[in-house]
Design a protein around this motif. Sequence first.
Motif, PDB file in Angstrom:
ATOM      1  N   CYS A   1      48.989  55.862  32.619  1.00 47.17           N
ATOM      2  CA  CYS A   1      49.116  54.932  31.493  1.00 47.17           C
ATOM      3  C   CYS A   1      48.133  55.269  30.382  1.00 47.17           C
ATOM      4  O   CYS A   1      48.467  55.203  29.191  1.00 47.17           O
ATOM      5  CB  CYS A   1      48.903  53.501  31.975  1.00 47.17           C
ATOM      6  SG  CYS A   1      50.191  52.930  33.115  1.00 47.17           S
TER       7      CYS A   1
ATOM      8  N   VAL B   1      51.269  49.020  29.527  1.00 51.77           N
ATOM      9  CA  VAL B   1      52.206  50.121  29.769  1.00 51.77           C
ATOM     10  C   VAL B   1      53.048  49.783  30.988  1.00 51.77           C
ATOM     11  O   VAL B   1      52.527  49.585  32.087  1.00 51.77           O
ATOM     12  CB  VAL B   1      51.460  51.449  29.999  1.00 51.77           C
ATOM     13  CG1 VAL B   1      52.465  52.581  30.198  1.00 51.77           C
ATOM     14  CG2 VAL B   1      50.539  51.759  28.822  1.00 51.77           C
ATOM     15  N   ASN B   2      54.335  49.729  30.791  1.00 48.23           N
ATOM     16  CA  ASN B   2      55.268  49.432  31.864  1.00 48.23           C
ATOM     17  C   ASN B   2      55.996  50.697  32.300  1.00 48.23           C
ATOM     18  O   ASN B   2      56.510  51.438  31.454  1.00 48.23           O
ATOM     19  CB  ASN B   2      56.298  48.391  31.411  1.00 48.23           C
ATOM     20  CG  ASN B   2      57.237  47.979  32.522  1.00 48.23           C
ATOM     21  OD1 ASN B   2      56.868  47.266  33.439  1.00 48.23           O
ATOM     22  ND2 ASN B   2      58.473  48.474  32.450  1.00 48.23           N
ATOM     23  N   ALA B   3      56.008  50.959  33.614  1.00 48.83           N
ATOM     24  CA  ALA B   3      56.790  52.056  34.191  1.00 48.83           C
ATOM     25  C   ALA B   3      56.505  53.388  33.510  1.00 48.83           C
ATOM     26  O   ALA B   3      57.414  54.075  33.054  1.00 48.83           O
ATOM     27  CB  ALA B   3      58.288  51.739  34.124  1.00 48.83           C
ATOM     28  N   ALA B   4      55.241  53.769  33.477  1.00 49.34           N
ATOM     29  CA  ALA B   4      54.837  55.011  32.812  1.00 49.34           C
ATOM     30  C   ALA B   4      55.591  56.211  33.360  1.00 49.34           C
ATOM     31  O   ALA B   4      55.712  56.390  34.571  1.00 49.34           O
ATOM     32  CB  ALA B   4      53.333  55.226  32.986  1.00 49.34           C
ATOM     33  N   TYR B   5      56.139  57.022  32.464  1.00 47.56           N
ATOM     34  CA  TYR B   5      56.839  58.261  32.773  1.00 47.56           C
ATOM     35  C   TYR B   5      58.113  58.051  33.593  1.00 47.56           C
ATOM     36  O   TYR B   5      58.588  58.973  34.250  1.00 47.56           O
ATOM     37  CB  TYR B   5      55.900  59.248  33.482  1.00 47.56           C
ATOM     38  CG  TYR B   5      54.804  59.749  32.565  1.00 47.56           C
ATOM     39  CD1 TYR B   5      55.037  60.772  31.651  1.00 47.56           C
ATOM     40  CD2 TYR B   5      53.531  59.184  32.605  1.00 47.56           C
ATOM     41  CE1 TYR B   5      54.040  61.229  30.810  1.00 47.56           C
ATOM     42  CE2 TYR B   5      52.526  59.621  31.772  1.00 47.56           C
ATOM     43  CZ  TYR B   5      52.781  60.643  30.870  1.00 47.56           C
ATOM     44  OH  TYR B   5      51.788  61.082  30.030  1.00 47.56           O
ATOM     45  N   ARG B   6      58.657  56.848  33.532  1.00 52.91           N
ATOM     46  CA  ARG B   6      59.966  56.603  34.130  1.00 52.91           C
ATOM     47  C   ARG B   6      60.945  56.242  33.015  1.00 52.91           C
ATOM     48  O   ARG B   6      60.549  56.018  31.869  1.00 52.91           O
ATOM     49  CB  ARG B   6      59.882  55.484  35.168  1.00 52.91           C
ATOM     50  CG  ARG B   6      58.918  55.788  36.302  1.00 52.91           C
ATOM     51  CD  ARG B   6      58.908  54.710  37.358  1.00 52.91           C
ATOM     52  NE  ARG B   6      57.791  54.869  38.279  1.00 52.91           N
ATOM     53  CZ  ARG B   6      57.518  54.055  39.291  1.00 52.91           C
ATOM     54  NH1 ARG B   6      58.308  53.009  39.516  1.00 52.91           N
ATOM     55  NH2 ARG B   6      56.479  54.263  40.075  1.00 52.91           N
TER      56      ARG B   6
ATOM     57  N   GLN C   1      60.233  53.231  30.725  1.00 50.72           N
ATOM     58  CA  GLN C   1      58.883  53.167  30.160  1.00 50.72           C
ATOM     59  C   GLN C   1      58.822  52.358  28.864  1.00 50.72           C
ATOM     60  O   GLN C   1      59.665  52.499  27.981  1.00 50.72           O
ATOM     61  CB  GLN C   1      58.384  54.592  29.875  1.00 50.72           C
ATOM     62  CG  GLN C   1      57.051  54.650  29.128  1.00 50.72           C
ATOM     63  CD  GLN C   1      56.622  56.060  28.844  1.00 50.72           C
ATOM     64  OE1 GLN C   1      56.356  56.840  29.741  1.00 50.72           O
ATOM     65  NE2 GLN C   1      56.557  56.430  27.562  1.00 50.72           N
TER      66      GLN C   1
END
Length: 274
Positions: A121, A196-201, A204
């Motif tokens: 994140c 930061v939500n769902a980093a690198y998904r 995101q």
Amino acid sequence: MAKLTLVGLGPGSLDLMSLRARQAIVDADVVAGYKAYVELIQELIERQEVIQSGMTREWDRAAAAVAQAKAGRDVVLVCSGDAGMYAMAPLVLELLTEQGWSDEQGPQIEIIPGITAANACASLVGAPLGHDSCTISLSDLLTPWPVIEKRIHAAAEADFAITFYNPRSRKRKSHIEHAQRILLAYREPTTPVAVVNAAYRDEQQVNLTTLDRFTELDFGMNAAVIVGNSSSFLYQDWIVTPRGYRNKYQLDDGVTLPGQKRGHALAVDNAERE
């Protein structure tokens, strides 16, 4: 001898997983993990047996992985982020300790590190963890809330940049707001915050805001909340937490400030205190 490998998958993107982690998964006889994490590595699973379960079933997964490894199979237990950070490595090692495990008896144990949620994140929003920092989980499923609250006070008073894990859930909405109130007693309302939500998904989401406003955003368990320290600042779309070079050097030319010596401890009487 059979082997139990605890693998940190990182934030969830396969290209951010280490080569060693990928190879361990491919070579395993059994892959165990939380269902959502197993789905992240589906393309690496061909012949392996899969053991998966849902949220709050950590003990079941750990016990199954240990049992399979003791039965002579090579087992990989996958975790998001790093296996040792709010993940399965502590539980597995506790179980093995209770069972009187020894390396001579087996199974062999290996822990393969992964990129933590805090690191993932932070990389999306600059350098918010550029100086001393800590992580605090706001989940009270395993840790009493008074203990968590005490740690928030200590981290705030010590001026750590803080990454909050498990900041909010459907059942637990007030903890992050209480953490916000604690921090506001120590830091300016304008302190930069990244949610930061769902980093690198695929899902995101990155939001930059301030300490007095961040709880107004919509986020849940998959998010991490990074709160800067008293020196952190926002520049364009980056949060910067200075390491302290300005206390010793002129940043425009790198010249050492009067009273300071390169390679020596900071002379605090002649430097601006952090």
